[in-house]
Design a protein around this motif. Sequence first.
Motif, short mmCIF file in Angstrom:
data_model
loop_
_atom_site.label_atom_id
_atom_site.label_comp_id
_atom_site.label_asym_id
_atom_site.label_seq_id
_atom_site.Cartn_x
_atom_site.Cartn_y
_atom_site.Cartn_z
N ASP A 56 -2.48 14.01 8.50
CA ASP A 56 -3.54 13.07 8.84
C ASP A 56 -4.90 13.77 8.97
N ILE A 57 -5.93 12.98 9.28
CA ILE A 57 -7.29 13.52 9.31
C ILE A 57 -7.50 14.55 10.41
N TYR A 58 -6.60 14.63 11.36
CA TYR A 58 -6.69 15.61 12.43
C TYR A 58 -5.86 16.86 12.14
N GLY A 59 -5.21 16.90 10.98
CA GLY A 59 -4.38 18.04 10.62
C GLY A 59 -2.96 17.95 11.14
N LYS A 60 -2.59 16.82 11.71
CA LYS A 60 -1.24 16.64 12.23
C LYS A 60 -0.31 16.20 11.10
N THR A 61 0.85 16.82 11.01
CA THR A 61 1.82 16.49 9.98
C THR A 61 2.83 15.48 10.54
N LEU A 62 2.96 14.36 9.82
CA LEU A 62 3.87 13.30 10.23
C LEU A 62 4.98 13.15 9.20
N LYS A 63 6.18 12.88 9.66
CA LYS A 63 7.28 12.54 8.78
C LYS A 63 7.26 11.04 8.54
N LYS A 64 8.20 10.55 7.76
CA LYS A 64 8.18 9.14 7.31
C LYS A 64 8.08 8.13 8.44
N ASP A 65 8.87 8.27 9.49
CA ASP A 65 8.87 7.27 10.56
C ASP A 65 7.55 7.26 11.33
N ALA A 66 7.00 8.43 11.60
CA ALA A 66 5.71 8.51 12.29
C ALA A 66 4.60 7.97 11.41
N PHE A 67 4.68 8.24 10.10
CA PHE A 67 3.68 7.69 9.18
C PHE A 67 3.74 6.16 9.16
N ARG A 68 4.95 5.62 9.06
CA ARG A 68 5.12 4.16 9.08
C ARG A 68 4.53 3.56 10.36
N LYS A 69 4.83 4.18 11.49
CA LYS A 69 4.34 3.69 12.77
C LYS A 69 2.81 3.73 12.79
N ALA A 70 2.21 4.79 12.32
CA ALA A 70 0.76 4.91 12.30
C ALA A 70 0.14 3.86 11.37
N ALA A 71 0.71 3.69 10.19
CA ALA A 71 0.18 2.70 9.23
C ALA A 71 0.29 1.29 9.80
N HIS A 72 1.44 0.96 10.35
CA HIS A 72 1.61 -0.37 10.94
C HIS A 72 0.71 -0.55 12.16
N GLY A 73 0.49 0.52 12.93
CA GLY A 73 -0.38 0.43 14.09
C GLY A 73 -1.78 -0.04 13.74
N ALA B 17 0.81 -1.21 0.00
CA ALA B 17 0.00 0.00 0.00
C ALA B 17 0.85 1.26 0.00
N PHE B 18 1.82 1.30 0.86
CA PHE B 18 2.53 2.56 1.08
C PHE B 18 4.03 2.49 0.79
N GLU B 19 4.73 1.61 1.44
CA GLU B 19 6.18 1.65 1.41
C GLU B 19 6.77 1.47 0.00
#
Length: 168
Positions: free
Chosen positions: A72-89, A57-59
């Motif tokens: 994200d849907i809350y307006g929070k900006t994530l960099k690559k590592d935080a995005f990966r963590k959120a997606a895997h979560g 899907a992503f990587e």
Amino acid sequence: MKSILLVLTACTLVFYSCTNATEQALTENEKETLAQEVETTINKMMDGMKNIDVEAAFESNFLMDENFRYVDIYGKTLKKDAFRKAAHGVFDNVEKIEFEFTTPIIRIIDRKVAVVNLTYSGKYYFPGSTLAWSPCGSTLVLQKIDNEWKVIHFHESIQESEFVTTDL
């Protein structure tokens, strides 16, 4: 001497105009071909989401470098590592996923940049709970790198909010 200087000046001008030539406008056929390439990448991303596969899907479709950003849907900006963590979560803990996607709207900016808009809704089935959401709008910016389209920016927003549905 004047003729040599004149020839050198002319050569310099010709060389300069060739190296600074503006990129020719895209033809409709070129835009269509590029849009099909972009659509292939977006379809791979959507298939990966439907198959609960973060890599597909992503990587594999995202340029996960230091410049990547996800809003994200809350307006929070994530960099690559935080995005990966959120997606895997989400994807590592869900048992089943249902998605409904609209047809992507693809805008080719130039030969190496495209913007895609699409909306989707879905439902996650976790052990013991379910999470459904209303249509989520997405904007993806893609760049063609080494002959592959990669998402370099991803922005999502929920289409229906308390503000929109509240009677003012």
